[in-house]
Design a protein around this motif. Structure first.
Motif, PDB file in Angstrom:
ATOM      1  N   ALA A   1       0.838  -1.198   0.000  1.00  0.00           N
ATOM      2  CA  ALA A   1       0.000   0.000   0.000  1.00  0.00           C
ATOM      3  C   ALA A   1       0.871   1.245   0.000  1.00  0.00           C
ATOM      4  O   ALA A   1       1.907   1.298   0.660  1.00  0.00           O
ATOM      5  N   GLU A   2       0.421   2.230  -0.753  1.00  0.00           N
ATOM      6  CA  GLU A   2       1.036   3.546  -0.748  1.00  0.00           C
ATOM      7  C   GLU A   2      -0.027   4.545  -0.306  1.00  0.00           C
ATOM      8  O   GLU A   2      -1.186   4.449  -0.707  1.00  0.00           O
TER       9      GLU A   2
ATOM     10  N   ALA B   1     -12.177  10.764  21.992  1.00  0.00           N
ATOM     11  CA  ALA B   1     -11.037  10.482  21.121  1.00  0.00           C
ATOM     12  C   ALA B   1     -11.309   9.263  20.259  1.00  0.00           C
ATOM     13  O   ALA B   1     -10.931   9.217  19.077  1.00  0.00           O
ATOM     14  N   SER B   2     -11.970   8.269  20.829  1.00  0.00           N
ATOM     15  CA  SER B   2     -12.318   7.070  20.062  1.00  0.00           C
ATOM     16  C   SER B   2     -13.271   7.421  18.920  1.00  0.00           C
ATOM     17  O   SER B   2     -13.145   6.910  17.806  1.00  0.00           O
ATOM     18  N   GLN B   3     -14.230   8.274  19.206  1.00  0.00           N
ATOM     19  CA  GLN B   3     -15.163   8.709  18.171  1.00  0.00           C
ATOM     20  C   GLN B   3     -14.419   9.462  17.060  1.00  0.00           C
ATOM     21  O   GLN B   3     -14.699   9.273  15.875  1.00  0.00           O
ATOM     22  N   LYS B   4     -13.473  10.292  17.458  1.00  0.00           N
ATOM     23  CA  LYS B   4     -12.697  11.048  16.473  1.00  0.00           C
ATOM     24  C   LYS B   4     -11.844  10.117  15.618  1.00  0.00           C
ATOM     25  O   LYS B   4     -11.643  10.356  14.419  1.00  0.00           O
ATOM     26  N   PHE B   5     -11.342   9.041  16.218  1.00  0.00           N
ATOM     27  CA  PHE B   5     -10.566   8.081  15.440  1.00  0.00           C
ATOM     28  C   PHE B   5     -11.449   7.393  14.403  1.00  0.00           C
ATOM     29  O   PHE B   5     -11.041   7.170  13.261  1.00  0.00           O
ATOM     30  N   SER B   6     -12.673   7.040  14.805  1.00  0.00           N
ATOM     31  CA  SER B   6     -13.606   6.414  13.870  1.00  0.00           C
ATOM     32  C   SER B   6     -13.863   7.339  12.685  1.00  0.00           C
ATOM     33  O   SER B   6     -13.923   6.893  11.537  1.00  0.00           O
ATOM     34  N   GLU B   7     -14.020   8.617  12.979  1.00  0.00           N
ATOM     35  CA  GLU B   7     -14.235   9.591  11.908  1.00  0.00           C
ATOM     36  C   GLU B   7     -13.005   9.694  11.015  1.00  0.00           C
ATOM     37  O   GLU B   7     -13.122   9.811   9.787  1.00  0.00           O
ATOM     38  N   TYR B   8     -11.836   9.638  11.620  1.00  0.00           N
ATOM     39  CA  TYR B   8     -10.591   9.687  10.850  1.00  0.00           C
ATOM     40  C   TYR B   8     -10.504   8.483   9.917  1.00  0.00           C
ATOM     41  O   TYR B   8     -10.135   8.609   8.742  1.00  0.00           O
TER      42      TYR B   8
ATOM     43  N   GLY C   1      -9.179   8.484   1.559  1.00  0.00           N
ATOM     44  CA  GLY C   1      -8.642   9.465   0.625  1.00  0.00           C
ATOM     45  C   GLY C   1      -7.136   9.578   0.645  1.00  0.00           C
ATOM     46  O   GLY C   1      -6.529  10.137  -0.284  1.00  0.00           O
ATOM     47  N   MET C   2      -6.495   9.033   1.699  1.00  0.00           N
ATOM     48  CA  MET C   2      -5.035   9.068   1.808  1.00  0.00           C
ATOM     49  C   MET C   2      -4.377   7.987   0.960  1.00  0.00           C
ATOM     50  O   MET C   2      -3.225   8.117   0.552  1.00  0.00           O
ATOM     51  N   ILE C   3      -5.106   6.904   0.706  1.00  0.00           N
ATOM     52  CA  ILE C   3      -4.520   5.743   0.019  1.00  0.00           C
ATOM     53  C   ILE C   3      -4.458   6.011  -1.483  1.00  0.00           C
ATOM     54  O   ILE C   3      -5.472   6.283  -2.125  1.00  0.00           O
ATOM     55  N   THR C   4      -3.276   5.910  -2.040  1.00  0.00           N
ATOM     56  CA  THR C   4      -3.091   6.142  -3.476  1.00  0.00           C
ATOM     57  C   THR C   4      -2.924   4.844  -4.252  1.00  0.00           C
ATOM     58  O   THR C   4      -3.133   4.806  -5.464  1.00  0.00           O
ATOM     59  N   LYS C   5      -2.550   3.758  -3.556  1.00  0.00           N
ATOM     60  CA  LYS C   5      -2.354   2.490  -4.252  1.00  0.00           C
ATOM     61  C   LYS C   5      -2.417   1.346  -3.247  1.00  0.00           C
ATOM     62  O   LYS C   5      -1.876   1.436  -2.152  1.00  0.00           O
TER      63      LYS C   5
END
Length: 374
Positions: A49-50, A303-310, A317-321
Motif C-alpha cells: 500500500a502507498e 477520542a475514540s469517536q474522532k478516530f472512527s471519523e478519521y 482518501g489518503m490511500i493512493t495504491k
C-alpha cells in the motif's frame, strides 16, 4: 459472570485493548523497524500500500497480522479473510500516519503508557506461557511494547483534539449515565451457575415467585444468596453499592433510573435473564462533581469517536495504491466462543485505543452490572 455490567469497563490494561484492537505496525518510533535496525534486516518485501506520507510493505503487514493473532488467537481465521485484511491494512495506515504526525508530548505519553501496559500484561501471563506464545508467533516483547505504544500514541493524538467544551457537552448529552445508585437485585438467568439452561418462560416464572416472596416480607439478602445467578453480587445479598448506572446494561440501567426508591419492581428482562430490582439510593451528579478520572474517561471516549471519523472520512482518501495479495482460500469465519469479544477497539477508561471501523464494543470486563461480561 457479572451480568449487569457493560463489557466496556475500561480502566483495564492495554492488554485488553490490544486484544480487541485491529491494527498498528509492530515498529514504534525508536528505531526498531526492519528498515532501521541494520542493513541485514532491511525490509525489501513488496509494497502492499502507498498512501500520502508513506508506504506499507508486505513484511510490515504480515507482522501486523501476526500481532493480532498473538493477542486474539480465537480470531486467527478471521484475520486471514480478505475483508478483514482490508480493515487491518487501513487501520495500519491510520495508526502509522497518526504516529508520524504525533507531537512530542503525545509520543512521550504513548511510550510511557506502552511500557506500563507491557508490564501489566506480563503480570497477567505465566512467563513460560508468554515465552511460548511469543516464539510461536515469531514475536518479541519489544514487538508487543511497540504495538501498545503505537496504539496509545495514536490515542494521545486524538485526545489532544478534544477540548474542555467537548468533554462538558458529552457529559450533558449523557448526564443520566453519571447518576450513582445503590441497588439490590436477584438475577434469574437463562443459564444457571452450573451451566444448565432455562427457557425465557421458566426464568420469568421463577423471577415472579422471587418477587412474591420479597413482597411478602422475605429478607432480600437471604433470597439473593439462595436464588440469584449473578456471581458478582449474590454473596453480598444482591447488593451493588454506589455504582455509576452508565456501567450497566440498558434494561437494568433504565429500571434503576425509573423505579421508585425502596420499591421492589416487576422483573426486568436483559440478555441474561430476569432481574428483580430494589433501588436503595440514587444520586444525580453535576459536571462540577466529576472526578479527574471520569473527565479523562470522557476525553478518551470522544477520542475514540474522532478516530472512527478519521478512519471513515480521511484514511480512504489518503490511500493512493493498494496491492494486497488475496487469500488463496477464503476461510469460513468461526463463531467466537462464549466469553470472548469480537475484534474491535473499544474506548477504555483513562487510556484507550481509538475505536476501529470494525464492529466496535465498549470493551471487555469482569465487573458488576455491565453489558459485555454478562
Amino acid at each position: 459472570m457479572w451480568p449487569i455490567k457493560k463489557a466496556a469497563r475500561k480502566t483495564t490494561m492495554l492488554a485488553v485493548v490490544a486484544i480487541l484492537c485491529i491494527s498498528l505496525l509492530a515498529a514504534c518510533n525508536k528505531g526498531t523497524t526492519a528498515e532501521t535496525k541494520n542493513d541485514e534486516t532491511k525490509d525489501t518485501s513488496p509494497v502492499v500500500a502507498e498512501y500520502k506520507g508513506g508506504t506499507i510493505t508486505e513484511n510490515e503487514f504480515n507482522h501486523e497480522v501476526s500481532m493480532m493473532k498473538f493477542f486474539s488467537p480465537q480470531y486467527a481465521q478471521m484475520f486471514d479473510m480478505d475483508e478483514y485484511k482490508e480493515i487491518l491494512l487501513e487501520q495500519e495506515i491510520a495508526y502509522k500516519s497518526l504516529d508520524d504526525s504525533a507531537s512530542e508530548a503525545a509520543k512521550t505519553a504513548g511510550a510511557k503508557q506502552g511500557e506500563e501496559q507491557l508490564a501489566q500484561f506480563k503480570t497477567s501471563v505465566d512467563p513460560e506461557q508468554l515465552a511460548t506464545m511469543l516464539k510461536e508467533a515469531n514475536l518479541t516483547e519489544q514487538d508487543v511494547k511497540d504495538y501498545m505504544t503505537r496504539v496509545l500514541t495514536a490515542s494521545e493524538v486524538m485526545k489532544e483534539k478534544v477540548t474542555d467544551a467537548d468533554v462538558e457537552k458529552y457529559y450533558n448529552d449523557n448526564k443520566k449515565d453519571y447518576t450513582t445508585a445503590s441497588v439490590r437485585h436477584v438475577l434469574i438467568g437463562l443459564q444457571t451457575a452450573d451451566g444448565k439452561t432455562r427457557t425465557d418462560a421458566q426464568a420469568l416464572k421463577i423471577a415472579k415467585e422471587v418477587k412474591a416472596k420479597l413482597d411478602g416480607g422475605a429478607d432480600f439478602a437471604t433470597i439473593a444468596k439462595k436464588y440469584s445467578d449473578d456471581a458478582g453480587s449474590k454473596d453480598k445479598g444482591g447488593l451493588y453499592e454506589n455504582e455509576k448506572v452508565g456501567n450497566w446494561v440498558e434494561g437494568f440501567k433504565n429500571a434503576v433510573l425509573e423505579q421508585k426508591i425502596g420499591v421492589i419492581g416487576d422483573p426486568v428482562k436483559t440478555d441474561y435473564g430476569y432481574h428483580v430490582i430494589k433501588v436503595e439510593a440514587r444520586t444525580e451528579k453535576a459536571f462540577a462533581d466529576l472526578t479527574a478520572e471520569e473527565k479523562e474517561t470522557i476525553k478518551s471516549q470522544i477520542a475514540s469517536q474522532k478516530f472512527s471519523e478519521y478512519m471513515s472520512k480521511e484514511v480512504p482518501g489518503m490511500i493512493t495504491k493498494k496491492n494486497l495479495p488475496k487469500s488463496e482460500t477464503a476461510p469460513a469465519a468461526t463463531a467466537p466462543t462464549e466469553g470472548t469479544t469480537a475484534p474491535t477497539a473499544p474506548a477504555t477508561e483513562g487510556t484507550t485505543a481509538p475505536t476501529t471501523t470494525a464492529p466496535a464494543t465498549e470493551g471487555s470486563s469482569t465487573e458488576a452490572p455491565a453489558e459485555s461480561s454478562k
